[in-house]
Design a protein around this motif. Structure first.
Motif, PDB file in Angstrom:
ATOM      1  N   ALA A  98       0.839  -1.204   0.000  1.00 47.94           N
ATOM      2  CA  ALA A  98       0.000   0.000   0.000  1.00 47.94           C
ATOM      3  C   ALA A  98       0.875   1.256   0.000  1.00 47.94           C
ATOM      4  CB  ALA A  98      -0.905   0.010   1.236  1.00 47.94           C
ATOM      5  N   PRO A  99       0.353   2.342  -0.580  1.00 53.90           N
ATOM      6  CA  PRO A  99       1.126   3.592  -0.516  1.00 53.90           C
ATOM      7  C   PRO A  99       1.188   4.078   0.922  1.00 53.90           C
ATOM      8  CG  PRO A  99      -1.098   4.015  -1.334  1.00 53.90           C
ATOM      9  CD  PRO A  99      -0.946   2.523  -1.229  1.00 53.90           C
ATOM     10  N   MET A 100       2.377   4.310   1.412  1.00 51.84           N
ATOM     11  CA  MET A 100       2.512   4.861   2.768  1.00 51.84           C
ATOM     12  C   MET A 100       3.634   5.881   2.754  1.00 51.84           C
ATOM     13  SD  MET A 100       1.875   1.522   5.149  1.00 51.84           S
ATOM     14  CE  MET A 100       2.875   0.468   4.125  1.00 51.84           C
ATOM     15  N   HIS A 127       4.148   4.058  -4.694  1.00 57.74           N
ATOM     16  CA  HIS A 127       4.924   5.179  -4.151  1.00 57.74           C
ATOM     17  C   HIS A 127       3.976   6.307  -3.724  1.00 57.74           C
ATOM     18  CE1 HIS A 127       8.303   7.778  -3.528  1.00 57.74           C
ATOM     19  NE2 HIS A 127       7.915   8.633  -4.437  1.00 57.74           N
ATOM     20  N   SER A 128       4.135   6.773  -2.494  1.00 56.27           N
ATOM     21  CA  SER A 128       3.234   7.803  -1.953  1.00 56.27           C
ATOM     22  C   SER A 128       3.705   9.210  -2.293  1.00 56.27           C
ATOM     23  CB  SER A 128       3.189   7.656  -0.429  1.00 56.27           C
ATOM     24  OG  SER A 128       2.725   8.841   0.174  1.00 56.27           O
ATOM     25  N   THR A 129       2.744  10.096  -2.512  1.00 54.32           N
ATOM     26  CA  THR A 129       3.067  11.517  -2.636  1.00 54.32           C
ATOM     27  C   THR A 129       3.789  12.007  -1.383  1.00 54.32           C
ATOM     28  OG1 THR A 129       1.219  12.010  -4.116  1.00 54.32           O
ATOM     29  CG2 THR A 129       2.024  13.834  -2.775  1.00 54.32           C
ATOM     30  N   VAL A 177      -5.316   7.520  -7.073  1.00 53.85           N
ATOM     31  CA  VAL A 177      -5.671   8.843  -6.556  1.00 53.85           C
ATOM     32  C   VAL A 177      -6.418   8.648  -5.238  1.00 53.85           C
ATOM     33  CG1 VAL A 177      -6.788  11.035  -7.094  1.00 53.85           C
ATOM     34  CG2 VAL A 177      -5.986   9.551  -8.951  1.00 53.85           C
ATOM     35  N   THR A 178      -5.823   9.112  -4.169  1.00 50.27           N
ATOM     36  CA  THR A 178      -6.443   8.910  -2.855  1.00 50.27           C
ATOM     37  C   THR A 178      -7.450  10.020  -2.582  1.00 50.27           C
ATOM     38  OG1 THR A 178      -4.500   7.756  -2.049  1.00 50.27           O
ATOM     39  CG2 THR A 178      -5.973   8.667  -0.381  1.00 50.27           C
ATOM     40  N   LEU A 179      -8.700   9.604  -2.328  1.00 46.99           N
ATOM     41  CA  LEU A 179      -9.792  10.573  -2.189  1.00 46.99           C
ATOM     42  C   LEU A 179     -10.210  10.810  -0.740  1.00 46.99           C
ATOM     43  CD1 LEU A 179     -12.109   9.210  -5.048  1.00 46.99           C
ATOM     44  CD2 LEU A 179     -10.330  10.973  -5.190  1.00 46.99           C
ATOM     45  N   LEU A 250      -9.133   4.903  -8.190  1.00 41.98           N
ATOM     46  CA  LEU A 250      -9.533   5.794  -7.092  1.00 41.98           C
ATOM     47  C   LEU A 250      -9.464   5.025  -5.775  1.00 41.98           C
ATOM     48  CD1 LEU A 250     -12.619   7.596  -8.704  1.00 41.98           C
ATOM     49  CD2 LEU A 250     -10.191   8.274  -8.751  1.00 41.98           C
ATOM     50  N   LYS A 251      -8.721   5.560  -4.822  1.00 41.92           N
ATOM     51  CA  LYS A 251      -8.534   4.880  -3.531  1.00 41.92           C
ATOM     52  C   LYS A 251      -9.365   5.571  -2.452  1.00 41.92           C
ATOM     53  CE  LYS A 251      -4.786   3.580  -0.295  1.00 41.92           C
ATOM     54  NZ  LYS A 251      -4.732   4.538   0.815  1.00 41.92           N
ATOM     55  N   GLY A 252     -10.107   4.747  -1.698  1.00 43.88           N
ATOM     56  CA  GLY A 252     -10.913   5.303  -0.614  1.00 43.88           C
ATOM     57  C   GLY A 252     -12.403   5.198  -0.894  1.00 43.88           C
ATOM     58  N   PHE A 305      -8.554  -3.837  -2.760  1.00 43.46           N
ATOM     59  CA  PHE A 305      -9.013  -3.691  -1.371  1.00 43.46           C
ATOM     60  C   PHE A 305      -7.834  -3.424  -0.446  1.00 43.46           C
ATOM     61  CE2 PHE A 305      -9.524  -5.391   2.861  1.00 43.46           C
ATOM     62  CZ  PHE A 305     -10.739  -4.843   3.254  1.00 43.46           C
ATOM     63  N   ASP A 306      -8.038  -2.567   0.570  1.00 40.55           N
ATOM     64  CA  ASP A 306      -7.128  -2.556   1.725  1.00 40.55           C
ATOM     65  C   ASP A 306      -7.881  -2.142   2.974  1.00 40.55           C
ATOM     66  OD1 ASP A 306      -6.981   0.248   2.391  1.00 40.55           O
ATOM     67  OD2 ASP A 306      -5.290   0.558   1.031  1.00 40.55           O
ATOM     68  N   SER A 307      -7.195  -2.228   4.088  1.00 40.07           N
ATOM     69  CA  SER A 307      -7.654  -1.853   5.433  1.00 40.07           C
ATOM     70  C   SER A 307      -7.934  -3.091   6.277  1.00 40.07           C
ATOM     71  CB  SER A 307      -8.892  -0.942   5.406  1.00 40.07           C
ATOM     72  OG  SER A 307      -8.562   0.285   4.782  1.00 40.07           O
ATOM     73  N   GLY A 308      -6.940  -3.479   7.032  1.00 47.11           N
ATOM     74  CA  GLY A 308      -7.101  -4.573   7.986  1.00 47.11           C
ATOM     75  C   GLY A 308      -6.508  -5.900   7.546  1.00 47.11           C
ATOM     76  N   VAL A 309      -5.879  -5.954   6.370  1.00 50.41           N
ATOM     77  CA  VAL A 309      -5.267  -7.222   5.937  1.00 50.41           C
ATOM     78  C   VAL A 309      -4.034  -7.478   6.803  1.00 50.41           C
ATOM     79  CG1 VAL A 309      -4.084  -8.422   4.062  1.00 50.41           C
ATOM     80  CG2 VAL A 309      -6.081  -6.973   3.565  1.00 50.41           C
ATOM     81  N   ARG A 310      -4.048  -8.581   7.509  1.00 50.64           N
ATOM     82  CA  ARG A 310      -2.919  -8.902   8.377  1.00 50.64           C
ATOM     83  C   ARG A 310      -2.316 -10.269   8.066  1.00 50.64           C
ATOM     84  NH1 ARG A 310      -3.378  -4.517   8.615  1.00 50.64           N
ATOM     85  NH2 ARG A 310      -3.657  -3.047  10.323  1.00 50.64           N
ATOM     86  N   THR A 311      -3.096 -11.183   7.491  1.00 49.32           N
ATOM     87  CA  THR A 311      -2.631 -12.569   7.307  1.00 49.32           C
ATOM     88  C   THR A 311      -2.994 -13.073   5.912  1.00 49.32           C
ATOM     89  OG1 THR A 311      -4.715 -13.571   8.017  1.00 49.32           O
ATOM     90  CG2 THR A 311      -3.144 -13.019   9.764  1.00 49.32           C
ATOM     91  N   GLY A 329      -0.870  -2.631   4.329  1.00 52.04           N
ATOM     92  CA  GLY A 329      -0.351  -1.375   4.878  1.00 52.04           C
ATOM     93  C   GLY A 329       0.573  -1.589   6.063  1.00 52.04           C
ATOM     94  N   ARG A 330       0.058  -1.361   7.259  1.00 50.27           N
ATOM     95  CA  ARG A 330       0.917  -1.317   8.452  1.00 50.27           C
ATOM     96  C   ARG A 330       1.862  -2.511   8.621  1.00 50.27           C
ATOM     97  NH1 ARG A 330      -3.916   0.770  10.072  1.00 50.27           N
ATOM     98  NH2 ARG A 330      -4.029   2.809  11.089  1.00 50.27           N
ATOM     99  N   PRO A 331       1.438  -3.747   8.322  1.00 49.82           N
ATOM    100  CA  PRO A 331       2.398  -4.848   8.537  1.00 49.82           C
ATOM    101  C   PRO A 331       3.734  -4.633   7.814  1.00 49.82           C
ATOM    102  CG  PRO A 331       0.207  -5.735   8.171  1.00 49.82           C
ATOM    103  CD  PRO A 331       0.116  -4.244   7.913  1.00 49.82           C
TER     104      PRO A 331
END
Ligand SMILES: Cc1cc2nc3c(=O)[nH]c(=O)nc-3n(C[C@H](O)[C@H](O)[C@H](O)COP(=O)(O)O)c2cc1C
Ligand SMILES: CC(C)CC(=O)C(=O)O
Length: 377
Positions: A98-100, A127-129, A177-179, A250-252, A305-311, A329-331
């Motif tokens: 994920a872009p971070m 790659h994140s802005t 494009v993150t909205l 479009l992201k979000g 999809f993203d948000s909460g994928v851990r495994t 993302g965070r992992p």
């Protein structure tokens, strides 16, 4: 990559060589290990979410609630092939980084370590802005590996165009494009500390190295002035089409109505995402939004999809509910904090390995075979 080699490879110690005990193969447990090595500011910025954290918890709970129904005797291929193509990008499995932004908060090498790790595994890097390293640095570190670019659409269109040009010139093939972040969410951990990486000069590398803005008196406040863009509307999308000749995602997107509008506006894809719960506290879990959106858009858009994928099991669940691929993302940042490039590689290899094993043990030879019937209820 032959995903089927993962588990044996792990047991034969190739992957675990040089691994510190903190780099556990229990990906859901990485957060606790990372908490111990992150500075208070980095921890406050990376780990928590908006408001009370209810949406971030809901994201995880939505995965927990859904259960896989393993099927037997289905003649699963001994060597599975998880590879796929998404918007023209070949990938070893339906997984992207994920872009971070501001990744130097987690590790001094930041995005450079992440893009090298992604390249080593073949997983696309977005790659994140708001990255702490710029387009050119990331392109040099990542080599030929697939890269996409995530845009925060600034109010200054000259800056916007310069970002798009440089992203294209440095080999980024898809525009995301993150909205959902036209303003920063209400984030108590940062507010209480009075800390924002950008105000400390981290996360504006792309902007700082844009030649045409070299003369600006105070680049930090200049950037801070053009980042908030709540006035953005569907009418602003054609401008991107005019300046970007590749696919646009479009992201979000969290509602079926917005997903339909994205299709009507000629977009190529969407990321169903609530930004990991970092923006609207109280928003529904991203996984709960996914099936309705996937059904509403059908084949008209590529649904990510993203948000909460851990495994790996989480990846199976998101694919079963209609995602073509997931962003993690965070992992990735936890792996980065714990081991730099090697830590990110560890996270990505574990995720792909666990995905492969879960898929096979559930009776599937390839991700494309998954559908809602793979889950209970
Ligand atoms: C520290 C951090 C920085 C982020 N920066 C960006 C960013 O620059 N652009 C963006 O679109 N999303 C950004 N995100 C959101 C991620 O792309 C993704 O939507 C989210 O992390 C997914 O949730 P997860 O962390 O639960 O996997 C960031 C997330 C984190 C944790
Ligand atoms: C607001 C950004 C610049 C970074 C981001 O997306 C985030 O921190 O979630």
């Amino acid at each position: 990559m032959n995903a089927g080699d993962h588990q044996l490879g792990i047991y034969l110690a190739g992957m675990l060589e040089g691994r510190t005990p903190e780099l556990t193969t229990d990906l859901a447990a990485l957060e606790n290990a990372a908490r111990k090595v992150l500075s208070p500011e980095a921890l406050g910025y990376i780990v928590p979410s908006a408001g009370s954290g209810s949406t971030a918890r809901a994201n995880l709970e939505a995965f927990e609630r859904r259960r896989i129904v393993p099927r037997m005797l289905r003649g699963v291929e001994r060597q599975r092939d998880l590879s796929c193509e998404v918007l023209g990008t070949r990938m070893p499995a339906p997984v992207l980084v994920a872009p971070m932004g501001v990744q130097t908060l987690a590790h001094e090498e930041g995005e450079l370590a992440t893009v090298r790790a992604a390249a080593a595994v073949g997983v696309p890097y977005v790659h994140s802005t708001a990255a702490a390293h710029d387009f050119e640095q990331v392109a040099a570190a990542g080599g030929d590996a697939p890269r996409w670019y995530q845009l925060y659409y600034p109010t200054d269109r000259d800056v916007c165009v310069s970002f798009l040009r440089r992203a294209r010139a440095t080999g980024h093939s898809v525009l995301v494009v993150t909205l959902d972040t036209t303003l920063l969410g209400w984030r108590p951990a940062d507010l209480d500390r009075g800390y924002l990486p950008f105000l400390a000069g981290t996360g504006i590398a792309n902007y700082l190295s844009a030649p045409s803005f070299a003369g600006v008196d105070n680049p930090v406040t200049h950037w801070a002035g053009m980042f908030p863009n709540p006035g953005l509307s569907w009418d602003d999308l054609p401008f991107l089409r005019d300046h970007w000749d590749g696919p646009i995602v479009l992201k979000g997107i969290m509602s079926t109505e917005d997903a339909r509008l994205a299709a009507e506006h000629g977009m190529d894809g969407i990321v169903v995402s609530n930004h990991g719960g970092r923006q609207v506290d109280g928003a529904l879990a991203a996984l709960d939004a996914l099936p309705g959106i996937a059904e509403a858009v059908g084949d008209r858009l590529t649904v990510l999809f993203d948000s909460g994928v851990r495994t790996g099991a989480d990846v199976v669940k998101a694919l079963a509910l209609g995602a073509k691929a997931v962003l993690v993302g965070r992992p990735v940042l936890y792996g980065l904090a714990l081991g730099g490039q090697a830590g990110v590689e560890h996270v990505l290899r574990c995720l792909l390995g666990e995905l492969d094993i879960t898929l096979a043990l559930s009776g599937y030879s390839a991700p494309g075979e998954l559908g809602p019937g793979a889950l209970a209820g």
